[in-house]
Design a protein around this motif. Structure first.
Motif, PDB file in Angstrom:
ATOM      1  N   LYS A  90       0.817  -1.213   0.000  1.00  0.00           N
ATOM      2  CA  LYS A  90       0.000   0.000   0.000  1.00  0.00           C
ATOM      3  C   LYS A  90       0.852   1.265   0.000  1.00  0.00           C
ATOM      4  O   LYS A  90       0.410   2.321  -0.457  1.00  0.00           O
ATOM      5  N   SER A  91       2.081   1.168   0.508  1.00  0.00           N
ATOM      6  CA  SER A  91       2.971   2.335   0.525  1.00  0.00           C
ATOM      7  C   SER A  91       3.696   2.520  -0.799  1.00  0.00           C
ATOM      8  O   SER A  91       4.552   3.396  -0.908  1.00  0.00           O
ATOM      9  N   ARG A  92       3.386   1.684  -1.798  1.00  0.00           N
ATOM     10  CA  ARG A  92       4.015   1.739  -3.122  1.00  0.00           C
ATOM     11  C   ARG A  92       5.548   1.699  -3.009  1.00  0.00           C
ATOM     12  O   ARG A  92       6.246   2.619  -3.436  1.00  0.00           O
ATOM     13  N   PRO A  93       6.092   0.646  -2.420  1.00  0.00           N
ATOM     14  CA  PRO A  93       7.552   0.563  -2.263  1.00  0.00           C
ATOM     15  C   PRO A  93       8.237   0.437  -3.609  1.00  0.00           C
ATOM     16  O   PRO A  93       7.665  -0.085  -4.574  1.00  0.00           O
ATOM     17  N   ASP A  94       9.466   0.898  -3.673  1.00  0.00           N
ATOM     18  CA  ASP A  94      10.225   0.826  -4.913  1.00  0.00           C
ATOM     19  C   ASP A  94      10.909  -0.527  -5.038  1.00  0.00           C
ATOM     20  O   ASP A  94      10.841  -1.387  -4.151  1.00  0.00           O
ATOM     21  N   LEU A  95      11.615  -0.676  -6.144  1.00  0.00           N
ATOM     22  CA  LEU A  95      12.163  -1.971  -6.539  1.00  0.00           C
ATOM     23  C   LEU A  95      13.076  -2.591  -5.492  1.00  0.00           C
ATOM     24  O   LEU A  95      12.977  -3.786  -5.189  1.00  0.00           O
ATOM     25  N   VAL A  96      13.979  -1.816  -4.908  1.00  0.00           N
ATOM     26  CA  VAL A  96      14.971  -2.363  -3.978  1.00  0.00           C
ATOM     27  C   VAL A  96      14.286  -2.936  -2.740  1.00  0.00           C
ATOM     28  O   VAL A  96      14.625  -4.031  -2.279  1.00  0.00           O
ATOM     29  N   ALA A  97      13.315  -2.222  -2.197  1.00  0.00           N
ATOM     30  CA  ALA A  97      12.610  -2.705  -1.004  1.00  0.00           C
ATOM     31  C   ALA A  97      11.814  -3.970  -1.317  1.00  0.00           C
ATOM     32  O   ALA A  97      11.806  -4.928  -0.525  1.00  0.00           O
ATOM     33  N   ARG A  98      11.159  -4.008  -2.472  1.00  0.00           N
ATOM     34  CA  ARG A  98      10.381  -5.197  -2.833  1.00  0.00           C
ATOM     35  C   ARG A  98      11.277  -6.410  -3.045  1.00  0.00           C
ATOM     36  O   ARG A  98      10.902  -7.539  -2.726  1.00  0.00           O
ATOM     37  N   ALA A  99      12.470  -6.178  -3.584  1.00  0.00           N
ATOM     38  CA  ALA A  99      13.411  -7.283  -3.780  1.00  0.00           C
ATOM     39  C   ALA A  99      13.842  -7.871  -2.439  1.00  0.00           C
ATOM     40  O   ALA A  99      13.923  -9.104  -2.277  1.00  0.00           O
ATOM     41  N   HIS A 100      14.115  -7.014  -1.465  1.00  0.00           N
ATOM     42  CA  HIS A 100      14.509  -7.499  -0.136  1.00  0.00           C
ATOM     43  C   HIS A 100      13.374  -8.273   0.527  1.00  0.00           C
ATOM     44  O   HIS A 100      13.621  -9.293   1.190  1.00  0.00           O
ATOM     45  N   LEU A 101      12.146  -7.810   0.362  1.00  0.00           N
ATOM     46  CA  LEU A 101      11.011  -8.525   0.947  1.00  0.00           C
ATOM     47  C   LEU A 101      10.876  -9.908   0.331  1.00  0.00           C
ATOM     48  O   LEU A 101      10.682 -10.903   1.048  1.00  0.00           O
ATOM     49  N   GLN A 102      11.002  -9.998  -0.976  1.00  0.00           N
ATOM     50  CA  GLN A 102      10.855 -11.300  -1.630  1.00  0.00           C
ATOM     51  C   GLN A 102      11.928 -12.276  -1.176  1.00  0.00           C
ATOM     52  O   GLN A 102      11.637 -13.443  -0.878  1.00  0.00           O
ATOM     53  N   LEU A 103      13.170 -11.816  -1.088  1.00  0.00           N
ATOM     54  CA  LEU A 103      14.258 -12.707  -0.684  1.00  0.00           C
ATOM     55  C   LEU A 103      14.130 -13.123   0.779  1.00  0.00           C
ATOM     56  O   LEU A 103      14.628 -14.181   1.168  1.00  0.00           O
ATOM     57  N   LEU A 104      13.481 -12.294   1.587  1.00  0.00           N
ATOM     58  CA  LEU A 104      13.226 -12.692   2.971  1.00  0.00           C
ATOM     59  C   LEU A 104      12.157 -13.773   3.033  1.00  0.00           C
ATOM     60  O   LEU A 104      12.302 -14.764   3.765  1.00  0.00           O
TER      61      LEU A 104
END
Length: 722
Positions: free
Chosen positions: A374-388
């Motif tokens: 909902k906060s519209r995170p950018d690419l780097v943050a989304r990549a870290h979430l996926q790898l977690l």
């Protein structure tokens, strides 16, 4: 520019000194701008010079002459990096005047921050961070410890970011983010950058302490950063906040990559330091721009440096030839202030990931990802979430998805070792991995992928249902005596799959609102479809509650010391009530909009090009391919909405039921601020629509529109007099 033959070049004026590309043995370069200008005077707007074989497809794929994209590798200040260095474009030291030297290094740091943020937004690494000669050739600055160590750490940070995005594969198609274009990207010396930067930081800290001690008339002999003693302390502070941000940011990225989330707590400390240092950097801007009087405030705000000066050693045209085979994108760097804002947002997004409890519960994981998006995170943050979330094919790198699924149903699979190698369980594991990866993508990419995987889930569900049905028909007495509950577990998972399919479907529909894919004349069909999916999802979730309660009760009877997980039961029950509230709202909105349409108070979904049926297919074709619902959806929709009228009493009951459910749910979500705010939004939507319906019935001449002021997916009717 275009090459000409030697025999043609005699009649065309050509100045070889102005050509950035030397002439060859058989060709020279000539300026054809006058020829093109003459041709333009004879062409009317919209006309095109073309050959007989030039078709519409070629026209759509063509590049306009004089377009900046046509100058890839042609127009550049320097032909090579060596040429730029030899010309003194990036001197070492930056200036012989120590005060100017420090100012210039700070400008380089600020401009690199803007370049890095611009790169994170999807632009080319070659034209942003690596447009700096000091970063391209860090060995040249080895005598300048401050600039050398900073550039080394910048390179190490870029490598860490490329690594996380490449591993997660969250970058979009044709995205230039992970392309390194053969740049000197993986130097062994970059790993030592942090050690060097720590030493520089300690030196500047001693100098800062010396500055403060001087005021107390305590003498301490240290080599100053620059010659002006009145500026020393401010320069030390400006440098320290930039150095510390760079150091802590790299530490945070490295900590977040540790397996199974072991570095999240430490990463969060580094993130807090980063945010603090960015605040200090903003405070230093006033000092750095004291001597800048010729530029206006607006020009300084749009500058890529805090001081407003142009940095030394940057040329975005240096690496243009490395952008092949595609023309380089036209890049406008973020300003320094916007870069700071970007990093503050990125750090807050990373902090959200760090505080996640890593609870092995799929419902909790899905709700966290949705809230995070909902906060519209950018690419780097989304990549870290996926790898977690997904590590080594397991959730957090710890639990298999069979275990997670079984836990959602309160089932124990520890004694059923054969299930882990079951063909359907392996397929389920891959489906869940793909789903979590898709949910970490950006909104347009996410919706497109969700629509495509729906059919995969449905095919898998049908195949598994056939197999489980056959297994249930066979004699399972021997398996029961051996304590093998595989068939029962597979049967429960089969039912749970149906719930997940409907969850994906409702997510697909709701993302359409985020992307503004629905016009107001199409809201009726959208809410009707949402009602159908939400009703089925709520029913499957309610059935899961019964399974969980029944399983927990049997465990408690067999073992009096067994402690029931009441929190899980309450959480699922609350989720069912939440779904029922949304179901009532969707049904009420569908009936209300249909009634308004039938009585001429609302636009019908008709246009000059598409019929209502065609629009229905365009929006919901992927859902119908996945048999959601299993009957003719459009026929059911048109039949159920064609007779709706404003005096239809159940319409009031839908909104009243939603309002009542919302009030009950608020108590359960008292400790969850995000969910509580969403439930309050649903309650307000119900209240406002009840008022609107009453006004419609009193005056049929009112003008109606729909707004999303209280909830992003459920509309509120707004009434105005004509």
């Amino acid at each position: 520019m275009q090459p000409l033959r030697d025999e043609d070049s005699s009649s065309i004026h050509h100045d070889s000194k102005n050509s950035s590309i030397p002439s060859g043995d058989t060709s020279v370069w000539a300026d054809v701008s006058p020829l093109l200008s003459a041709a333009c005077t004879d062409l009317q707007e919209g006309q095109l010079i073309n050959g007989d074989n030039f078709n519409l497809f070629a026209a759509m794929s063509a590049l306009e002459i004089m377009d900046p994209k046509m100058n890839s590798g042609m127009v550049s200040t320097f032909y090579s990096i060596d040429e730029a260095i030899e010309s003194g474009f990036a001197p070492v030291p930056v200036s012989s005047d120590s005060t100017v030297n420090v100012q210039s290094i700070i400008d380089i740091m600020d401009h690199l921050l803007a370049c890095e943020a611009t790169w994170h937004m999807g632009h080319s690494l070659a034209q942003t961070v690596f447009s700096c000669i000091y970063v391209l050739r860090p060995e040249r600055t080895s005598s300048q410890a401050l600039l050398h160590s900073y550039c080394r750490v910048i390179r190490a940070t870029c490598r860490a970011v490329v690594s996380v995005v490449s591993d997660a594969r969250t970058n979009e198609e044709e995205d230039l983010f992970t392309m390194t274009y053969g740049l000197p990207f993986s130097g062994d010396e970059d790993a030592k950058g942090l050690l060097l930067l720590n030493a520089v930081e300690e030196t500047i800290c001693r100098q800062l302490r010396a500055c403060k001690a001087t005021r107390r008339r305590v003498l301490e002999e240290l080599e100053r950063l620059q010659t002006n003693p009145h500026l020393e302390e401010s320069f030390c502070k400006a440098l320290l906040c930039r150095i510390r941000f760079r150091k802590h940011f790299l530490h945070a990225l490295n900590c977040m990559r540790r397996p199974q989330g072991r570095g999240l707590e430490l990463a969060r400390k580094h993130i807090a330091y980063c945010i603090s240092e960015l605040d200090s950097a903003l405070e230093s801007a006033e000092f750095l721009r004291l001597d800048i009087v010729e530029n206006g405030q607006s020009e300084i705000d749009e500058s890529t440096t805090a001081s407003g000066r142009s940095p030394i050693g940057f040329d975005p045209t240096l690496n243009k030839r490395l952008s092949a085979p595609t023309p380089p994108r036209a890049i406008k760097l973020l300003s320094w202030k916007k870069a700071i804002d970007y990093y503050v947002k990125l750090l807050h997004n990373l902090d959200q990931i760090c505080v996640f409890s890593l609870e092995p519960d799929l419902d909790v994981v899905l709700q966290f990802v949705i809230q995070f998006q909902k906060s519209r995170p950018d690419l780097v943050a989304r990549a870290h979430l996926q790898l977690l979330l997904v590590q080594d094919g397991k959730l957090y790198g710890r639990d298999t998805f069979l275990t997670i699924c079984a836990r959602s149903l309160a089932l124990d699979v520890s004694k059923n070792h054969g299930l882990h190698t079951n063909e359907y369980i392996l397929q389920l594991n891959q489906l869940m991995i793909n789903l979590l990866k898709i949910l970490c993508a950006n909104t347009p990419w996410q919706r497109r992928k969700l629509g495509k995987i729906l059919n995969d889930w449905r095919v898998f569900h049908v195949q598994m249902g056939i197999t489980v049905g056959q297994m249930l028909q066979q004699d399972s007495s021997r398996a029961s005596k051996n304590g093998d509950k595989s068939v029962v577990i597979l049967n429960h998972i089969y039912g749970w799959l149906d719930e997940q399919i409907n969850w994906v479907a409702i997510r697909f529909l709701m993302l359409g609102f985020d992307l503004d894919l629905y016009s107001s004349s199409e809201y009726c069909m959208v809410y009707w479809y949402m009602y159908i999916i939400l009703w089925k999802l709520a029913e499957r979730a309610r059935f899961r509650v019964l399974i969980v309660v029944n399983t927990e009760e049997r465990k408690a009877k067999r073992n009096k010391e067994y402690s029931r997980d009441m929190a899980r039961e309450d959480r699922i029950s609350l989720w069912v009530l939440f779904l029922q509230c949304q179901t009532c709202l969707a049904q009420g909105l569908a009936v209300m909009i249909a009634a308004l349409r039938n009585e001429g108070m609302c636009l019908k979904s008709q246009g000059p090009f598409n019929t209502e049926n065609e629009k229905f297919i365009q929006h919901f074709e992927l859902l119908q391919k996945a048999s959601l619902p299993e009957y003719d959806a459009y026929e059911s929709f048109s039949g159920s909405t064609s007779q709706a009228r404003l005096d239809y009493l159940p319409m009031y009951e839908y909104f009243h039921d939603a309002q009542k459910l919302a009030k009950d749910i608020k108590v359960g979500y008292a400790n969850n601020p995000d969910k509580l705010a969403e439930v309050r939004g649903l309650e307000q939507v119900a209240e406002r629509n009840i008022v609107a319906v009453n006004l419609f019935c009193q005056d049929r001449s009112l003008k109606v529109s729909f707004e999303f002021t209280h909830h992003p997916y459920f509309a509120t009717a707004v009434v105005r007099r004509t």
